[in-house]
Design a protein around this motif. Structure first.
Motif, mmCIF file in Angstrom:
data_model
loop_
_atom_site.group_PDB
_atom_site.id
_atom_site.type_symbol
_atom_site.label_atom_id
_atom_site.label_comp_id
_atom_site.label_asym_id
_atom_site.label_seq_id
_atom_site.Cartn_x
_atom_site.Cartn_y
_atom_site.Cartn_z
ATOM 1 N N SER A 113 8.631 3.011 -17.289
ATOM 2 C CA SER A 113 9.030 2.109 -16.215
ATOM 3 C C SER A 113 8.308 2.534 -14.950
ATOM 4 O O SER A 113 7.528 3.484 -14.944
ATOM 5 C CB SER A 113 10.555 2.155 -15.998
ATOM 6 N N GLY A 114 8.580 1.817 -13.864
ATOM 7 C CA GLY A 114 8.060 2.218 -12.568
ATOM 8 C C GLY A 114 6.711 1.612 -12.225
ATOM 9 O O GLY A 114 6.196 0.723 -12.920
ATOM 10 N N PHE A 115 6.126 2.094 -11.146
ATOM 11 C CA PHE A 115 4.898 1.527 -10.595
ATOM 12 C C PHE A 115 3.760 1.529 -11.606
ATOM 13 O O PHE A 115 3.061 0.525 -11.777
ATOM 14 C CB PHE A 115 4.479 2.323 -9.350
ATOM 15 N N LEU A 116 3.537 2.668 -12.278
ATOM 16 C CA LEU A 116 2.413 2.759 -13.202
ATOM 17 C C LEU A 116 2.573 1.794 -14.361
ATOM 18 O O LEU A 116 1.610 1.144 -14.788
ATOM 19 C CB LEU A 116 2.256 4.195 -13.708
ATOM 20 N N ASN A 284 -18.474 6.581 -9.411
ATOM 21 C CA ASN A 284 -18.195 5.784 -10.606
ATOM 22 C C ASN A 284 -18.372 4.308 -10.270
ATOM 23 O O ASN A 284 -17.644 3.752 -9.436
ATOM 24 C CB ASN A 284 -16.773 6.051 -11.097
ATOM 25 N N GLU A 285 -19.313 3.637 -10.926
ATOM 26 C CA GLU A 285 -19.620 2.248 -10.630
ATOM 27 C C GLU A 285 -19.055 1.282 -11.678
ATOM 28 O O GLU A 285 -19.483 0.133 -11.767
ATOM 29 C CB GLU A 285 -21.137 2.062 -10.520
ATOM 30 N N ASN A 286 -18.093 1.730 -12.463
ATOM 31 C CA ASN A 286 -17.473 0.884 -13.470
ATOM 32 C C ASN A 286 -16.745 -0.271 -12.772
ATOM 33 O O ASN A 286 -15.782 -0.043 -12.032
ATOM 34 C CB ASN A 286 -16.487 1.701 -14.298
ATOM 35 N N PRO A 287 -17.173 -1.526 -12.980
ATOM 36 C CA PRO A 287 -16.499 -2.646 -12.303
ATOM 37 C C PRO A 287 -15.017 -2.751 -12.652
ATOM 38 O O PRO A 287 -14.221 -3.207 -11.835
ATOM 39 C CB PRO A 287 -17.276 -3.867 -12.799
ATOM 40 N N ALA A 288 -14.653 -2.351 -13.870
ATOM 41 C CA ALA A 288 -13.249 -2.406 -14.265
ATOM 42 C C ALA A 288 -12.408 -1.452 -13.419
ATOM 43 O O ALA A 288 -11.243 -1.737 -13.119
ATOM 44 C CB ALA A 288 -13.104 -2.073 -15.752
ATOM 45 N N LEU A 289 -12.990 -0.322 -13.027
ATOM 46 C CA LEU A 289 -12.288 0.624 -12.164
ATOM 47 C C LEU A 289 -11.999 -0.009 -10.815
ATOM 48 O O LEU A 289 -10.892 0.117 -10.270
ATOM 49 C CB LEU A 289 -13.112 1.900 -11.994
ATOM 50 N N ALA A 290 -12.984 -0.696 -10.255
ATOM 51 C CA ALA A 290 -12.780 -1.363 -8.970
ATOM 52 C C ALA A 290 -11.665 -2.395 -9.068
ATOM 53 O O ALA A 290 -10.833 -2.520 -8.154
ATOM 54 C CB ALA A 290 -14.080 -2.030 -8.520
ATOM 55 N N GLY A 291 -11.604 -3.113 -10.192
ATOM 56 C CA GLY A 291 -10.549 -4.098 -10.377
ATOM 57 C C GLY A 291 -9.171 -3.457 -10.444
ATOM 58 O O GLY A 291 -8.200 -3.977 -9.874
ATOM 59 N N LEU A 292 -9.072 -2.320 -11.132
ATOM 60 C CA LEU A 292 -7.787 -1.618 -11.236
ATOM 61 C C LEU A 292 -7.349 -1.095 -9.874
ATOM 62 O O LEU A 292 -6.176 -1.208 -9.496
ATOM 63 C CB LEU A 292 -7.904 -0.474 -12.243
ATOM 64 N N LEU A 293 -8.277 -0.527 -9.122
ATOM 65 C CA LEU A 293 -7.940 0.007 -7.800
ATOM 66 C C LEU A 293 -7.500 -1.109 -6.852
ATOM 67 O O LEU A 293 -6.541 -0.952 -6.092
ATOM 68 C CB LEU A 293 -9.142 0.749 -7.214
ATOM 69 N N ASN A 294 -8.200 -2.226 -6.888
ATOM 70 C CA ASN A 294 -7.831 -3.347 -6.019
ATOM 71 C C ASN A 294 -6.428 -3.843 -6.339
ATOM 72 O O ASN A 294 -5.638 -4.150 -5.438
ATOM 73 C CB ASN A 294 -8.843 -4.480 -6.157
ATOM 74 N N LEU A 295 -6.115 -3.929 -7.626
ATOM 75 C CA LEU A 295 -4.786 -4.376 -8.017
ATOM 76 C C LEU A 295 -3.728 -3.364 -7.592
ATOM 77 O O LEU A 295 -2.662 -3.739 -7.085
ATOM 78 C CB LEU A 295 -4.736 -4.598 -9.529
ATOM 79 N N ALA A 296 -4.013 -2.068 -7.788
ATOM 80 C CA ALA A 296 -3.057 -1.030 -7.395
ATOM 81 C C ALA A 296 -2.777 -1.085 -5.900
ATOM 82 O O ALA A 296 -1.624 -0.970 -5.461
ATOM 83 C CB ALA A 296 -3.595 0.341 -7.793
ATOM 84 N N ARG A 297 -3.823 -1.280 -5.110
ATOM 85 C CA ARG A 297 -3.645 -1.347 -3.654
ATOM 86 C C ARG A 297 -2.818 -2.566 -3.263
ATOM 87 O O ARG A 297 -2.001 -2.501 -2.351
ATOM 88 C CB ARG A 297 -5.005 -1.382 -2.974
ATOM 89 N N SER A 298 -3.047 -3.669 -3.962
ATOM 90 C CA SER A 298 -2.295 -4.881 -3.626
ATOM 91 C C SER A 298 -0.822 -4.728 -3.966
ATOM 92 O O SER A 298 0.027 -5.404 -3.382
ATOM 93 C CB SER A 298 -2.883 -6.083 -4.362
ATOM 94 N N MET A 299 -0.500 -3.840 -4.916
ATOM 95 C CA MET A 299 0.886 -3.632 -5.315
ATOM 96 C C MET A 299 1.575 -2.551 -4.487
ATOM 97 O O MET A 299 2.768 -2.315 -4.630
ATOM 98 C CB MET A 299 0.945 -3.257 -6.810
ATOM 99 N N THR A 300 0.825 -1.887 -3.654
ATOM 100 C CA THR A 300 1.365 -0.802 -2.855
ATOM 101 C C THR A 300 1.689 -1.298 -1.455
ATOM 102 O O THR A 300 0.878 -1.944 -0.822
ATOM 103 C CB THR A 300 0.358 0.355 -2.754
ATOM 104 N N SER A 301 2.860 -0.995 -0.977
ATOM 105 C CA SER A 301 3.224 -1.345 0.393
ATOM 106 C C SER A 301 2.569 -0.366 1.342
ATOM 107 O O SER A 301 2.887 0.820 1.365
ATOM 108 C CB SER A 301 4.747 -1.304 0.569
ATOM 109 N N VAL A 302 1.642 -0.842 2.150
ATOM 110 C CA VAL A 302 0.927 0.027 3.078
ATOM 111 C C VAL A 302 1.887 0.644 4.088
ATOM 112 O O VAL A 302 1.750 1.798 4.496
ATOM 113 C CB VAL A 302 -0.186 -0.767 3.799
ATOM 114 N N ALA A 303 2.904 -0.112 4.459
ATOM 115 C CA ALA A 303 3.852 0.394 5.451
ATOM 116 C C ALA A 303 4.654 1.575 4.924
ATOM 117 O O ALA A 303 4.984 2.505 5.651
ATOM 118 C CB ALA A 303 4.806 -0.721 5.866
ATOM 119 N N GLU A 304 4.964 1.531 3.601
ATOM 120 C CA GLU A 304 5.791 2.580 3.022
ATOM 121 C C GLU A 304 4.968 3.718 2.453
ATOM 122 O O GLU A 304 5.408 4.857 2.421
ATOM 123 C CB GLU A 304 6.673 1.993 1.912
ATOM 124 N N GLN A 305 3.741 3.426 1.998
ATOM 125 C CA GLN A 305 2.899 4.430 1.369
ATOM 126 C C GLN A 305 1.547 4.464 2.062
ATOM 127 O O GLN A 305 0.611 3.811 1.625
ATOM 128 C CB GLN A 305 2.710 4.102 -0.119
#
Length: 326
Positions: A113-116, A284-305
């Motif tokens: 469960s959880g964020f991950l 690391n220039e793996n495009p899939a990595l960039a996609g995962l990071l972008n999604l993770a950032r969008s799911m993270t509340s900048v104000a809280e984290q």
């Protein structure tokens, strides 16, 4: 390629396209119309190819063209080659757009469960064609694997600076005590380390056992206790079973508490919070990595984290291994 004298003359993809088009349309003229080029270009390139091969591919007549025996064999191979080239182009293009590919992910938290867990589910829904491989391990193992390009990214504990790596804090989890269901504190809504300090604890020898051991030593030492901690060469499921059998208590992060283990209860430890971050190589220039990071950032509340990223000259001795220390 075709060798002529001391020169190697390349056969180009357009040569193959012209030959196949001429076969499919029955004449150089109709092939030229279909390809959007001049008839003279088709005729010239096919003649050039025949000269390089040293044999005729077509029998020409006023009514059109027909393949020679050599031409039939050449076209059969050409169609396969063009098909493979087309597939290769499509695959590379998809990888470049982050729609296909492979990500190797190091984890240090439960996926129950959880964020991950939410992040992985959302990423799989958006990028179903990307293969994900997960590897359990402790932070030092994950960092070494990233350095050796065996991992694309690792999600580990701590909010430290990781020399030589880029990192970003993403989420936090509460820390829970794992108690037998008949434990005197099993009915409490939460517990404090001070009331558990006299207890025996058990940890796994596998990750994250070492980090949990160090975490317990520090927290209990702060209370003036020399903790009794026993290590067992078992996985998480059997460790939970040992807790149920009264062999000792353990601790775990919040994500684990969604899983069901008979005979144990999870109780949050008051004021104990564990931050988690993503760590990867900035090269690391793996495009899939960039996609995962972008999604993770969008799911993270900048104000809280609050997010951070570091890139320092790599120093082997500086890599932190006390990841559960907050």
């Amino acid at each position: 390629m075709v060798r002529k004298g001391d020169r190697i003359l390349p056969i180009q993809v357009r040569h193959l396209n012209y030959v196949v088009a001429a076969v499919d349309h029955g004449s150089f003229r109709r092939a030229a119309v279909a390809l959007g080029v001049q008839e003279s270009a088709v005729s010239r390139r096919i003649r050039e190819l025949e000269e390089r091969l040293g044999t005729a591919l077509f029998i020409r007549s006023p009514g059109g063209v027909k393949l020679t025996q050599a031409g039939k064999q050449f076209v059969q191979r050409s169609r396969k080659a063009l098909s493979e080239i087309g597939l290769a182009k499509a695959e590379v293009s998809a990888i470049g757009r982050g729609e296909d590919g492979h990500l190797q992910i190091g984890i240090f938290s439960s996926l129950a469960s959880g964020f991950l867990s939410d992040l992985v589910q959302a990423f799989c829904e958006r990028h179903a064609a990307i293969k994900l491989t997960f590897i359990d391990g402790n932070p030092s193992e994950h960092l070494a694997a990233i350095r050796q390009q065996q991992l694309d990214i690792a999600f580990i504990t701590g909010a430290a600076e990781w020399p030589g790596f880029a990192s970003q804090q993403l989420w936090s989890e509460r820390i829970f005590a794992v108690l037998p269901s008949n434990h005197p504190r099993a009915g409490d809504p939460k517990v404090q380390f001070s009331v558990l300090a006299h207890e025996a604890f058990i940890v796994s020898e596998a990750a994250p056992g070492e980090e949990i051991h160090d975490y317990l030593v520090q927290r209990l030492a702060d209370l003036g206790r020399h903790p009794e901690i026993h290590q067992h060469a078992v996985g998480r499921d059997n460790l939970m079973r040992l807790v149920a059998l009264g062999r000792g208590l353990t601790v775990t992060s919040e994500a684990t508490t969604a899983a069901h283990f008979p005979g144990v209860v999870f109780r949050p430890i008051e004021d104990e919070i564990l931050p988690f971050c993503a760590v990867w190589s900035s090269s690391n220039e793996n495009p899939a990595l960039a996609g995962l990071l972008n999604l993770a950032r969008s799911m993270t509340s900048v104000a809280e984290q609050p997010a951070f990223s570091f890139l320092f000259p790599e120093k082997e001795d500086d890599v932190r291994q006390d990841a559960l220390t907050t």
